[in-house]
Design an enzyme around this catalytic site. Sequence first.
Site, PDB file in Angstrom:
ATOM      1  N   GLY A  86     -10.724  33.826  41.116  1.00 16.07           N
ATOM      2  CA  GLY A  86     -10.296  33.307  39.706  1.00 16.07           C
ATOM      3  C   GLY A  86      -8.912  32.092  39.982  1.00 16.07           C
ATOM      4  O   GLY A  86      -8.885  31.453  39.102  1.00 16.07           O
ATOM      5  N   MET A  87      -8.406  32.588  41.046  1.00 12.16           N
ATOM      6  CA  MET A  87      -7.205  31.722  41.248  1.00 12.16           C
ATOM      7  C   MET A  87      -7.604  30.244  41.783  1.00 12.16           C
ATOM      8  O   MET A  87      -6.992  29.261  41.086  1.00 12.16           O
ATOM      9  CB  MET A  87      -6.407  32.102  42.139  1.00 12.16           C
ATOM     10  N   ASN A 134      -6.909  37.214  30.377  1.00 15.81           N
ATOM     11  CA  ASN A 134      -7.665  36.148  30.584  1.00 15.81           C
ATOM     12  C   ASN A 134      -9.201  36.275  29.957  1.00 15.81           C
ATOM     13  O   ASN A 134      -9.662  37.493  29.907  1.00 15.81           O
ATOM     14  CB  ASN A 134      -7.780  35.717  31.961  1.00 15.81           C
ATOM     15  N   GLY A 137     -14.164  33.290  31.183  1.00 14.57           N
ATOM     16  CA  GLY A 137     -15.355  32.913  31.037  1.00 14.57           C
ATOM     17  C   GLY A 137     -16.200  31.948  31.989  1.00 14.57           C
ATOM     18  O   GLY A 137     -17.245  31.426  31.958  1.00 14.57           O
ATOM     19  N   PHE A 138     -15.739  32.528  33.359  1.00 18.83           N
ATOM     20  CA  PHE A 138     -16.461  31.906  34.449  1.00 18.83           C
ATOM     21  C   PHE A 138     -16.590  30.193  34.352  1.00 18.83           C
ATOM     22  O   PHE A 138     -17.428  29.553  34.658  1.00 18.83           O
ATOM     23  CB  PHE A 138     -17.894  32.397  34.815  1.00 18.83           C
ATOM     24  N   THR A 203     -18.090  37.624  30.191  1.00 17.34           N
ATOM     25  CA  THR A 203     -19.585  37.085  29.834  1.00 17.34           C
ATOM     26  C   THR A 203     -20.355  38.124  29.113  1.00 17.34           C
ATOM     27  O   THR A 203     -20.545  38.989  29.777  1.00 17.34           O
ATOM     28  CB  THR A 203     -20.040  36.832  31.252  1.00 17.34           C
ATOM     29  N   LYS A 231     -18.258  44.035  42.988  1.00 18.56           N
ATOM     30  CA  LYS A 231     -16.981  44.277  42.204  1.00 18.56           C
ATOM     31  C   LYS A 231     -17.022  44.996  40.854  1.00 18.56           C
ATOM     32  O   LYS A 231     -18.106  44.370  39.978  1.00 18.56           O
ATOM     33  CB  LYS A 231     -16.388  42.758  41.911  1.00 18.56           C
ATOM     34  N   ASN A 260     -11.886  44.924  38.712  1.00 12.88           N
ATOM     35  CA  ASN A 260     -11.736  43.843  37.993  1.00 12.88           C
ATOM     36  C   ASN A 260     -10.889  44.090  36.877  1.00 12.88           C
ATOM     37  O   ASN A 260     -10.159  45.077  37.011  1.00 12.88           O
ATOM     38  CB  ASN A 260     -13.238  43.436  37.259  1.00 12.88           C
TER      39      ASN A 260
END
Length: 354
Positions: A86-87, A134, A137-138, A203, A231, A260
């Site tokens: 994610g970073m 956050n 949404g990928f 998602t 995950k 997550n």
Amino acid sequence: MTTGTTTGPGSARPTGGPVFDRIVRPALFRLGGGDAETAHEWTLRRLAALSRRPAALAVLRARYAVPAPRTVFGVDFPNPVGLAAGMDKDGAALPAWPALGFGFVEVGTVTAHAQPGNPRPRLFRLPGSAAVINRMGFNNAGAAALAARLAALNRPLGVPLGISLGKSKVTELDDAVQDYLTSYRVLNPYGDYFAVNVSSPNTPGLRALQDREHLDGLLAALVGEKPILVKIAPDLTEAAIAEVLEVCLSRGAAGIIATNTTLGRDGLAPADQPRAGEAGGLSGRPLTERTRRVVSFVHTETGGALPVIGVGGILDPTDATALLDAGASLVQLYTGFVYGGPGLVRAVARATRQ
């Protein structure tokens, strides 16, 4: 904490040292009028530029890199502190992360199809709670673009690379296995391990892939050549986690990433309550204790047969050592890095040597 003092579990915000606390973090938090994603993008651009300067990377490495080697699921890690997915979704600043002290880097979550993610604003800081919400949404450039970037790296990364895989939003749930396989096949040459993200809350329908039938089919297709980790969400019941673990063990998954972000809003400071209504996953200090409990449950339930990467609510070295004591083999930072910077990475790595 990064200068030798720890705040301890339950404290609000980590400290990254005097310069980071007084100058760097306040400046970053002002960017874009306080918009968190603007600061994130600005930082990634600067780190990407830094990645092209080997001499500068060497200086940072001398300051922040801490050796604390261990081997997990057959992969050698120079220290057990990783950058969480994610970073740096698209691997824009890969060489910079090891120089900032990380012992491994997880890019993504990446999808087979490029996608813009959810509308902005979609990233929110809750500083009184040392937390982030956050609903990204990928957002990513797609698996093929990441593969091209990794192929173009002109020198070894120096630390293991994990790649987090997710389902494209346009792909129906019944076609999820093929979607994951598409990403896996194009990225297989570059990852030291792969994370199957079936637990993002952002998602639609994705968390259904944690169900036994869906997860079994997914792992049946992916497990084999490279270590595959799953995950999981912190919001699962212990019975649901146990079912996930049964599938992982039967299909030969290499480990679990716990956890997550959460859909819960417990543990927020009063000043952050106005943000509680924002949709998305919550990370940071409110997740600390839940992460520890999930890590402990996974370790106990499997008798240590499934290595665990602990992630969620690590704001100081004490949080990290609590996860390791609970059974984690490795840890990852995201929100803690937002608030504590590279000093936190160094402090956590040092704590793991004790």
